[in-house]
Design a protein around this motif. Structure first.
Motif, PDB file in Angstrom:
ATOM      1  N   ASP A  18      11.636   1.508  -9.089  1.00 23.68           N
ATOM      2  CA  ASP A  18      11.904   0.319  -8.272  1.00 23.68           C
ATOM      3  C   ASP A  18      10.616  -0.283  -7.716  1.00 23.68           C
ATOM      4  OD1 ASP A  18      14.602   0.599  -8.706  1.00 23.68           O
ATOM      5  OD2 ASP A  18      15.027   1.532  -6.762  1.00 23.68           O
ATOM      6  N   ARG A  19       9.655   0.569  -7.421  1.00 25.23           N
ATOM      7  CA  ARG A  19       8.412   0.099  -6.787  1.00 25.23           C
ATOM      8  C   ARG A  19       7.237   0.072  -7.764  1.00 25.23           C
ATOM      9  NH1 ARG A  19       7.379   3.546  -1.498  1.00 25.23           N
ATOM     10  NH2 ARG A  19       5.765   1.958  -1.269  1.00 25.23           N
ATOM     11  N   PHE A  20       7.517   0.147  -9.064  1.00 23.87           N
ATOM     12  CA  PHE A  20       6.428   0.307 -10.023  1.00 23.87           C
ATOM     13  C   PHE A  20       5.435  -0.850  -9.988  1.00 23.87           C
ATOM     14  CE2 PHE A  20       4.326  -0.088 -14.120  1.00 23.87           C
ATOM     15  CZ  PHE A  20       3.745   1.173 -14.205  1.00 23.87           C
ATOM     16  N   ASP A  21       5.914  -2.072  -9.879  1.00 25.69           N
ATOM     17  CA  ASP A  21       4.987  -3.212  -9.852  1.00 25.69           C
ATOM     18  C   ASP A  21       4.043  -3.106  -8.655  1.00 25.69           C
ATOM     19  OD1 ASP A  21       6.076  -4.253 -12.136  1.00 25.69           O
ATOM     20  OD2 ASP A  21       7.391  -5.677 -11.107  1.00 25.69           O
ATOM     21  N   GLU A  22       4.581  -2.708  -7.507  1.00 27.03           N
ATOM     22  CA  GLU A  22       3.759  -2.521  -6.303  1.00 27.03           C
ATOM     23  C   GLU A  22       2.751  -1.384  -6.506  1.00 27.03           C
ATOM     24  OE1 GLU A  22       4.355  -0.777  -1.754  1.00 27.03           O
ATOM     25  OE2 GLU A  22       6.086  -1.072  -3.069  1.00 27.03           O
ATOM     26  N   ILE A  23       3.219  -0.278  -7.094  1.00 22.91           N
ATOM     27  CA  ILE A  23       2.356   0.887  -7.330  1.00 22.91           C
ATOM     28  C   ILE A  23       1.241   0.528  -8.304  1.00 22.91           C
ATOM     29  CG2 ILE A  23       2.302   3.228  -8.271  1.00 22.91           C
ATOM     30  CD1 ILE A  23       5.334   3.371  -7.463  1.00 22.91           C
ATOM     31  N   ALA A  24       1.602  -0.144  -9.393  1.00 22.23           N
ATOM     32  CA  ALA A  24       0.622  -0.510 -10.411  1.00 22.23           C
ATOM     33  C   ALA A  24      -0.417  -1.483  -9.860  1.00 22.23           C
ATOM     34  CB  ALA A  24       1.326  -1.120 -11.622  1.00 22.23           C
ATOM     35  N   ALA A  25       0.024  -2.446  -9.038  1.00 19.98           N
ATOM     36  CA  ALA A  25      -0.909  -3.406  -8.451  1.00 19.98           C
ATOM     37  C   ALA A  25      -1.905  -2.703  -7.528  1.00 19.98           C
ATOM     38  CB  ALA A  25      -0.135  -4.475  -7.678  1.00 19.98           C
ATOM     39  N   GLY A  26      -1.415  -1.747  -6.740  1.00 20.78           N
ATOM     40  CA  GLY A  26      -2.314  -1.011  -5.857  1.00 20.78           C
ATOM     41  C   GLY A  26      -3.323  -0.195  -6.627  1.00 20.78           C
ATOM     42  N   ALA A  27      -2.873   0.445  -7.727  1.00 18.83           N
ATOM     43  CA  ALA A  27      -3.787   1.236  -8.545  1.00 18.83           C
ATOM     44  C   ALA A  27      -4.816   0.354  -9.236  1.00 18.83           C
ATOM     45  CB  ALA A  27      -2.993   2.035  -9.576  1.00 18.83           C
ATOM     46  N   ALA A  28      -4.373  -0.777  -9.770  1.00 19.95           N
ATOM     47  CA  ALA A  28      -5.287  -1.679 -10.468  1.00 19.95           C
ATOM     48  C   ALA A  28      -6.354  -2.219  -9.531  1.00 19.95           C
ATOM     49  CB  ALA A  28      -4.503  -2.829 -11.094  1.00 19.95           C
ATOM     50  N   ALA A  29      -6.000  -2.425  -8.264  1.00 22.43           N
ATOM     51  CA  ALA A  29      -6.962  -2.953  -7.297  1.00 22.43           C
ATOM     52  C   ALA A  29      -8.113  -1.995  -7.058  1.00 22.43           C
ATOM     53  CB  ALA A  29      -6.257  -3.261  -5.976  1.00 22.43           C
ATOM     54  N   LEU A  30      -7.866  -0.706  -7.290  1.00 23.18           N
ATOM     55  CA  LEU A  30      -8.931   0.285  -7.112  1.00 23.18           C
ATOM     56  C   LEU A  30      -9.901   0.304  -8.279  1.00 23.18           C
ATOM     57  CD1 LEU A  30      -7.121   3.412  -5.646  1.00 23.18           C
ATOM     58  CD2 LEU A  30      -8.634   1.832  -4.464  1.00 23.18           C
ATOM     59  N   GLY A  31      -9.485  -0.240  -9.439  1.00 23.47           N
ATOM     60  CA  GLY A  31     -10.325  -0.192 -10.624  1.00 23.47           C
ATOM     61  C   GLY A  31     -10.083   1.088 -11.396  1.00 23.47           C
ATOM     62  N   GLY A  32     -10.556   1.093 -12.637  1.00 23.69           N
ATOM     63  CA  GLY A  32     -10.428   2.276 -13.469  1.00 23.69           C
ATOM     64  C   GLY A  32      -9.118   2.349 -14.233  1.00 23.69           C
ATOM     65  N   PHE A  33      -8.252   1.362 -14.053  1.00 24.34           N
ATOM     66  CA  PHE A  33      -6.981   1.337 -14.766  1.00 24.34           C
ATOM     67  C   PHE A  33      -6.950   0.113 -15.679  1.00 24.34           C
ATOM     68  CE2 PHE A  33      -5.294   4.059 -11.284  1.00 24.34           C
ATOM     69  CZ  PHE A  33      -4.836   5.092 -12.098  1.00 24.34           C
ATOM     70  N   PHE A  83      -1.140  16.049  10.493  1.00 27.35           N
ATOM     71  CA  PHE A  83      -1.452  15.434   9.204  1.00 27.35           C
ATOM     72  C   PHE A  83      -0.961  13.998   9.157  1.00 27.35           C
ATOM     73  CE2 PHE A  83       2.660  17.503   8.853  1.00 27.35           C
ATOM     74  CZ  PHE A  83       3.449  16.611   8.147  1.00 27.35           C
ATOM     75  N   ARG A  84      -1.639  13.217   8.330  1.00 30.86           N
ATOM     76  CA  ARG A  84      -1.265  11.815   8.139  1.00 30.86           C
ATOM     77  C   ARG A  84      -1.657  11.387   6.744  1.00 30.86           C
ATOM     78  NH1 ARG A  84      -5.402   7.968   8.631  1.00 30.86           N
ATOM     79  NH2 ARG A  84      -7.435   8.753   9.297  1.00 30.86           N
ATOM     80  N   LEU A  85      -1.048  10.301   6.276  1.00 33.22           N
ATOM     81  CA  LEU A  85      -1.376   9.779   4.957  1.00 33.22           C
ATOM     82  C   LEU A  85      -2.813   9.264   4.920  1.00 33.22           C
ATOM     83  CD1 LEU A  85       1.906   7.857   4.118  1.00 33.22           C
ATOM     84  CD2 LEU A  85       0.967   9.789   2.841  1.00 33.22           C
ATOM     85  N   PRO A  86      -3.432   9.237   3.744  1.00 36.17           N
ATOM     86  CA  PRO A  86      -4.766   8.658   3.637  1.00 36.17           C
ATOM     87  C   PRO A  86      -4.775   7.204   4.095  1.00 36.17           C
ATOM     88  CG  PRO A  86      -4.190   9.839   1.634  1.00 36.17           C
ATOM     89  CD  PRO A  86      -2.947   9.757   2.465  1.00 36.17           C
ATOM     90  N   PRO A  87      -5.919   6.703   4.554  1.00 33.48           N
ATOM     91  CA  PRO A  87      -5.980   5.348   5.102  1.00 33.48           C
ATOM     92  C   PRO A  87      -6.138   4.253   4.059  1.00 33.48           C
ATOM     93  CG  PRO A  87      -8.110   6.415   5.326  1.00 33.48           C
ATOM     94  CD  PRO A  87      -7.186   7.445   4.723  1.00 33.48           C
ATOM     95  N   ASP A  88      -6.034   4.581   2.763  1.00 37.31           N
ATOM     96  CA  ASP A  88      -6.305   3.568   1.741  1.00 37.31           C
ATOM     97  C   ASP A  88      -5.173   2.565   1.562  1.00 37.31           C
ATOM     98  OD1 ASP A  88      -4.379   5.013   0.316  1.00 37.31           O
ATOM     99  OD2 ASP A  88      -5.867   6.099  -0.856  1.00 37.31           O
ATOM    100  N   ILE A 257      -7.177   9.787  -5.879  1.00 38.15           N
ATOM    101  CA  ILE A 257      -6.209  10.630  -5.187  1.00 38.15           C
ATOM    102  C   ILE A 257      -6.761  11.151  -3.866  1.00 38.15           C
ATOM    103  CG2 ILE A 257      -4.912  12.800  -5.349  1.00 38.15           C
ATOM    104  CD1 ILE A 257      -4.778  12.257  -8.408  1.00 38.15           C
ATOM    105  N   PHE A 258      -8.067  11.467  -3.825  1.00 38.52           N
ATOM    106  CA  PHE A 258      -8.664  12.077  -2.635  1.00 38.52           C
ATOM    107  C   PHE A 258      -9.531  11.118  -1.824  1.00 38.52           C
ATOM    108  CE2 PHE A 258      -7.479  15.628  -5.264  1.00 38.52           C
ATOM    109  CZ  PHE A 258      -7.064  16.592  -4.355  1.00 38.52           C
ATOM    110  N   ASP A 259      -9.616   9.857  -2.262  1.00 41.98           N
ATOM    111  CA  ASP A 259     -10.377   8.834  -1.523  1.00 41.98           C
ATOM    112  C   ASP A 259     -11.829   9.241  -1.298  1.00 41.98           C
ATOM    113  OD1 ASP A 259      -8.257   6.839  -0.925  1.00 41.98           O
ATOM    114  OD2 ASP A 259      -7.350   8.549   0.098  1.00 41.98           O
ATOM    115  N   GLY A 260     -12.370  10.080  -2.178  1.00 44.92           N
ATOM    116  CA  GLY A 260     -13.764  10.490  -2.055  1.00 44.92           C
ATOM    117  C   GLY A 260     -14.032  11.436  -0.904  1.00 44.92           C
TER     118      GLY A 260
END
Length: 334
Positions: A18-33, A83-88, A257-260
């Motif tokens: 259901d959220r694939f377009d959102e997930i893919a857009a976020g990944a593409a924005a990071l580069g490497g995809f 604990f909390r989610l990464p800030p990316d 995955i680890f935000d460096g």
């Protein structure tokens, strides 16, 4: 990663699609995809997810593996013993996040009892992860302890001694219960004795005795209770430890995955994917090399069901069953 177990949750599977377009857009924005521009669509993702659920899919260069892992098995930052989610801001499964949120109280009881194994008079700054299993007694992996200790003859027979550095100085080890992201606090306890290094190759386990007080005069954290019967396939767990940059893993995937951020305390949710008698547990939480010695915590009870010791890239994580750890603690931790 065992995708059959990952997508056995219908909610996670449907949410991912259901959220694939959102997930893919976020990944593409990071580069490497670059494959995002080559037609990695929701329909292709749905076909891949179907094959994953059947155990018939393998990495195909599309970048889907990293996208799935980042969305369904994120690695949380630990700060001030919570604990909390990464800030990316990248999309993360709401179902998985909710499952961890429901377990926040038992996980926050366990977090302070997991520490980083630090070294002095050694070329390495730190060696892995350890956690409390008894009064002044911590457990880690054999291959972690062997970085700074060795078997040695004593007046009472065979024991263990700290190694000598190349300069002739004795290597020392500490456990620091913090080393959290952007937090300056430390809570260091000297390892006074290597109580045991397990010789049986099936059990990558070592026991460390620590000082009664830390450098700041504080007391050691409470032991994490072992649950020898708690490891069951499909159970939700969290791995608490200190992932380090890993030369065996894809560097771009690590960055995404680890935000460096490496060498800091992290919490990664996942599931037990297999149990091999009372010796070995497999799980699918996201880990790296420094996670050696991490605690594998059952989300419902807050007890330890295993001791993480190895990850096979693209396949599974392997841990020593809590029943085996308990036997070793009982035999050699007194």
């Amino acid at each position: 990663m065992d995708y059959r177990q990952l997508f056995s949750d219908d909610e996670v599977r449907q949410e991912f699609l259901d959220r694939f377009d959102e997930i893919a857009a976020g990944a593409a924005a990071l580069g490497g995809f670059e494959s995002m521009d080559a037609g990695l669509t929701v329909d292709r993702a749905a076909e891949a997810v179907e094959r994953m659920a059947e155990g018939a899919w393998g990495p195909d260069g599309s970048g889907l593996e990293a996208i799935v892992e980042r969305f369904t098995r994120p690695v949380h930052l630990v700060q001030r013993s919570t604990f909390r989610l990464p800030p990316d801001g990248l999309p993360t499964s709401a179902h998985v996040t909710a499952r961890l949120e429901r377990a926040r109280r038992p996980l926050e009881r366990a977090i302070p009892s997991v520490g980083r194994v630090e070294l002095r008079n050694h070329a390495m700054q730190w060696a892995g992860t350890g956690w409390m299993v008894g009064p002044r007694l911590a457990v880690t992996n054999r291959h972690v302890a062997e970085i700074f200790a060795r078997e040695a003859r004593t007046g009472e027979g065979t024991g263990f001694a700290f190694k000598q550095s190349w300069t002739g100085r004795t290597v020392r080890a500490d456990l620091d219960w913090y080393q959290e992201y952007q937090q300056p606090e430390e809570s260091r306890f000297r390892v006074t004795e290597v109580a045991w290094i397990e010789p049986d190759s099936r059990f990558d386990v070592a026991l460390l005795r620590i000082a009664a007080t830390g450098e700041d005069g504080g007391e050691p954290p409470a032991p994490i209770e072992l649950d020898p019967s708690g490891a069951r396939t499909g159970r939700w767990v969290a791995v608490i430890g200190y992932p380090a940059r890993d030369s065996r893993a894809d560097p771009d995937d690590q960055q995404r995955i680890f935000d460096g951020v490496y060498g800091c305390k992290r919490l990664a949710g996942g599931k037990v994917t297999a149990v091999r008698g009372k010796d070995i547990v497999h799980h699918d939480a996201t880990t790296l090399g420094g996670n050696s010695g991490s605690a594998v915590i059952d989300l419902d009870s807050g007890k330890a069901v295993a001791l993480h010791f190895r990850g096979l890239v693209g396949e599974r994580n392997v841990a020593v069953h809590a029943a085996a750890v308990a036997r070793i603690v009982h035999a050699h931790g007194r």
